[in-house]
Design a protein around this motif. Sequence first.
Motif, PDB file in Angstrom:
ATOM      1  N   CYS A  51      26.138 -20.846   7.641  1.00 51.51           N
ATOM      2  CA  CYS A  51      25.149 -21.876   7.890  1.00 51.51           C
ATOM      3  C   CYS A  51      24.665 -21.962   9.248  1.00 51.51           C
ATOM      4  CB  CYS A  51      25.832 -23.439   7.506  1.00 51.51           C
ATOM      5  SG  CYS A  51      24.501 -24.440   7.932  1.00 51.51           S
ATOM      6  N   HIS A  53      23.588 -24.116  11.218  1.00 52.83           N
ATOM      7  CA  HIS A  53      23.843 -25.321  11.870  1.00 52.83           C
ATOM      8  C   HIS A  53      24.923 -25.081  12.746  1.00 52.83           C
ATOM      9  CE1 HIS A  53      25.706 -29.110  12.613  1.00 52.83           C
ATOM     10  NE2 HIS A  53      24.838 -29.272  13.291  1.00 52.83           N
ATOM     11  N   THR A  73      24.367 -26.615  -0.429  1.00 51.94           N
ATOM     12  CA  THR A  73      24.798 -27.565   0.658  1.00 51.94           C
ATOM     13  C   THR A  73      26.007 -26.973   1.381  1.00 51.94           C
ATOM     14  OG1 THR A  73      24.105 -29.267  -0.891  1.00 51.94           O
ATOM     15  CG2 THR A  73      25.450 -29.848   1.028  1.00 51.94           C
ATOM     16  N   HIS A  77      28.926 -30.099   6.989  1.00 52.18           N
ATOM     17  CA  HIS A  77      27.953 -30.786   7.585  1.00 52.18           C
ATOM     18  C   HIS A  77      26.728 -31.536   6.553  1.00 52.18           C
ATOM     19  CE1 HIS A  77      29.395 -28.926  11.463  1.00 52.18           C
ATOM     20  NE2 HIS A  77      29.950 -30.383  11.483  1.00 52.18           N
ATOM     21  N   TYR A  79      24.235 -29.713   5.409  1.00 58.53           N
ATOM     22  CA  TYR A  79      22.937 -29.304   5.554  1.00 58.53           C
ATOM     23  C   TYR A  79      22.648 -28.776   4.106  1.00 58.53           C
ATOM     24  CZ  TYR A  79      22.702 -30.313  10.695  1.00 58.53           C
ATOM     25  OH  TYR A  79      22.445 -30.706  11.744  1.00 58.53           O
ATOM     26  N   GLY A  88      15.430 -25.201   5.579  1.00 58.13           N
ATOM     27  CA  GLY A  88      16.342 -26.361   6.053  1.00 58.13           C
ATOM     28  C   GLY A  88      15.433 -27.469   5.610  1.00 58.13           C
ATOM     29  N   TYR A  90      15.573 -31.877   4.753  1.00 59.95           N
ATOM     30  CA  TYR A  90      16.193 -33.146   5.136  1.00 59.95           C
ATOM     31  C   TYR A  90      15.494 -34.194   4.505  1.00 59.95           C
ATOM     32  CZ  TYR A  90      12.401 -34.064   8.365  1.00 59.95           C
ATOM     33  OH  TYR A  90      10.924 -33.943   8.928  1.00 59.95           O
TER      34      TYR A  90
END
Length: 163
Positions: A51, A53, A73, A77, A79, A88, A90
């Motif tokens: 990932c 992140h 996912t 975390h 994401y 990405g 959100y």
Amino acid sequence: MEVGAQASDGLYFVGTKEELIAAKRTVLTLDGRDVLIIHHQGEFYAIDCYCYHAGTSLQNGDIEDIDSQRCITCPKHKYKISLPAGEGLYRGRDRSQDPPPLRWFSKGVKQRVHQLTERQGALFLRLSAGGWVESDYYQGEKGRVERERAASQDSGGKDDSTE
């Protein structure tokens, strides 16, 4: 041809279609890069394994459709990453409307995706190239060290291989 072998056209043999369907998820190291190949609901996807992140492996991430996009996912975390494009995603409020509804937004491409090609029942992968993508960090030496340190902290500092 051996899995991971590179053909003269720059493609890597990653397995037969049947093998990859049966495996559902496969991690291969190609030219020093860890790639996750996923078969889900009749489609194949290839993305960087870690990932963008924090470097957590995406191998066990849940797959769901978000806003008409197939996404994985991050198991640590949560994401959300689109499998076809590496964007990405959100969820936030759309302030252009009153009242502002919740909707999905893109952060842009964060995860490197790779191209898969099928030839007579065999699947080949071309590693994507080009500008910097955030998931590139976790493919390098500094990212590998950071992943290992995080994994050690998650296991309480114990070496899992001795248990």
